[in-house]
Design a protein around this motif. Sequence first.
Motif, PDB file in Angstrom:
ATOM      1  N   PRO A 157       0.831  -1.209   0.000  1.00  0.00           N
ATOM      2  CA  PRO A 157       0.000   0.000   0.000  1.00  0.00           C
ATOM      3  C   PRO A 157       0.867   1.261   0.000  1.00  0.00           C
ATOM      4  O   PRO A 157       1.838   1.362   0.758  1.00  0.00           O
ATOM      5  N   GLY A 158       0.532   2.192  -0.867  1.00  0.00           N
ATOM      6  CA  GLY A 158       1.328   3.407  -0.985  1.00  0.00           C
ATOM      7  C   GLY A 158       2.570   3.227  -1.828  1.00  0.00           C
ATOM      8  O   GLY A 158       3.264   4.208  -2.133  1.00  0.00           O
ATOM      9  N   HIS A 159       2.846   1.985  -2.220  1.00  0.00           N
ATOM     10  CA  HIS A 159       4.016   1.665  -3.053  1.00  0.00           C
ATOM     11  C   HIS A 159       3.594   0.726  -4.178  1.00  0.00           C
ATOM     12  O   HIS A 159       4.355  -0.159  -4.575  1.00  0.00           O
ATOM     13  N   SER A 160       2.381   0.931  -4.663  1.00  0.00           N
ATOM     14  CA  SER A 160       1.806   0.067  -5.683  1.00  0.00           C
ATOM     15  C   SER A 160       1.336   0.896  -6.868  1.00  0.00           C
ATOM     16  O   SER A 160       0.450   1.749  -6.743  1.00  0.00           O
ATOM     17  N   LEU A 161       1.921   0.641  -8.035  1.00  0.00           N
ATOM     18  CA  LEU A 161       1.486   1.299  -9.260  1.00  0.00           C
ATOM     19  C   LEU A 161       0.078   0.836  -9.629  1.00  0.00           C
ATOM     20  O   LEU A 161      -0.741   1.630 -10.113  1.00  0.00           O
ATOM     21  N   VAL A 162      -0.212  -0.441  -9.411  1.00  0.00           N
ATOM     22  CA  VAL A 162      -1.563  -0.949  -9.653  1.00  0.00           C
ATOM     23  C   VAL A 162      -2.580  -0.138  -8.849  1.00  0.00           C
ATOM     24  O   VAL A 162      -3.608   0.308  -9.374  1.00  0.00           O
ATOM     25  N   GLU A 163      -2.288   0.066  -7.578  1.00  0.00           N
ATOM     26  CA  GLU A 163      -3.171   0.827  -6.704  1.00  0.00           C
ATOM     27  C   GLU A 163      -3.354   2.253  -7.211  1.00  0.00           C
ATOM     28  O   GLU A 163      -4.482   2.774  -7.254  1.00  0.00           O
ATOM     29  N   ALA A 164      -2.257   2.901  -7.601  1.00  0.00           N
ATOM     30  CA  ALA A 164      -2.327   4.293  -8.056  1.00  0.00           C
ATOM     31  C   ALA A 164      -3.156   4.429  -9.326  1.00  0.00           C
ATOM     32  O   ALA A 164      -3.970   5.360  -9.462  1.00  0.00           O
ATOM     33  N   LEU A 165      -2.961   3.525 -10.280  1.00  0.00           N
ATOM     34  CA  LEU A 165      -3.715   3.601 -11.528  1.00  0.00           C
ATOM     35  C   LEU A 165      -5.199   3.338 -11.292  1.00  0.00           C
ATOM     36  O   LEU A 165      -6.063   4.034 -11.831  1.00  0.00           O
ATOM     37  N   ALA A 166      -5.492   2.305 -10.496  1.00  0.00           N
ATOM     38  CA  ALA A 166      -6.890   1.953 -10.243  1.00  0.00           C
ATOM     39  C   ALA A 166      -7.617   3.063  -9.492  1.00  0.00           C
ATOM     40  O   ALA A 166      -8.790   3.360  -9.766  1.00  0.00           O
ATOM     41  N   ARG A 167      -6.934   3.705  -8.571  1.00  0.00           N
ATOM     42  CA  ARG A 167      -7.563   4.735  -7.742  1.00  0.00           C
ATOM     43  C   ARG A 167      -7.847   6.000  -8.521  1.00  0.00           C
ATOM     44  O   ARG A 167      -8.756   6.763  -8.171  1.00  0.00           O
TER      45      ARG A 167
END
Length: 373
Positions: free
Chosen positions: A99-109
């Motif tokens: 969390p906070g270090h995930s490109l997948v998370e950043a793009l999806a959000r």
Amino acid sequence: MGDNTGFPTANFLFWPFIAAAAAGDALSAHASEMARALSAPSVATPPPRLDWWTPNHVLLELPTMELRDFTGPGRTNGTATLICAPFALHSATIADLAPGHSLVEALARHGCRRLFLTDWRSATPDMKHFTIDNYLAELNVAVDEIGAPVDLVGLCQGGWLALIYAARFPDKMGKLVLAGAPIDTDAHTSRFSAAAQTLPMGVFDELTRLGDGRMLGRRAVELWEPALKSDDVASALQVPVDELGRQKKLRERFDIWNGSTIDLPGPFYRQAVLWLFRENRLAAGRFVALGRKIDLGAVRHPVFLVGAREDEVVPLPQLMATRRLVGTDPRGIESATGPGNHLSLFVGAENLRKTWPRVANWIAEPEAAARAA
């Protein structure tokens, strides 16, 4: 901290050239010792592979990859975004570290509703003859499975693969993001392009011969990759050293990712070294993929170039040269330069908080396509 002379994070995604540079010295002075070290069986237990942080499932299993689907519930509309992960020393989980270090998370959000990723497999003995064409062909299968057109996000070595794909199959492309990708390796010298230019190809061939047709990632780590200090890890993650000491789960996940490796097919590795870094065929218009010469002028799609200011692996000019090579109208080309080194471009907290949301919003907005037309 980063430069072209050996900052430790240079090893992560461009390890074959570190290995080759070291092997060049070893082969000239200690060839027999290196050969024995590489061929000796390893007694260590293979390290665990990092699991994915973001929920996903395998949509398609192919010889080269598992195509992972990160699309969340109720987010099945719109053009798909496919992350073309690096195919280098470590696994594709670099795109979903924590969390906070995930490109997948950043793009999806920030707007990428349908999100997929190429989880490249480590080369097994029966894959030792695979070439770049094998990976392009199966990338094409993945795009067809998802449903064209797709927006491609190419990371590092996945970047040049994504650009080649966009030129080879332009009708299947939407938008193209290249992040830390070496496109014109003559635009600026790095340690890696210099190694490819100066070392005899016999060095690279010997490395794959000793791996029985593969470049063995784990053995390369044992011989050549220096241990990272806490300062190096903190710099890559863009967190203070004392804070990293308190985030034990984050450090544990980073160490697992860093400690596990994948192997490359010998022909793929040789072609990457010779065609992309020694002969610069892609930028020179002499790269042939799946039977056709690649014309980067055929890439007329919206393009976003993402670099790191202190990138010690891919100097910014190697990436930004894409502007003059593709056929996209200049108004359809965006760029962003974030702080930090090569690895922090993908896992750095500041880049994922500030740089990548801008990229994700650009992917999601329909106006980008109109500007490129």
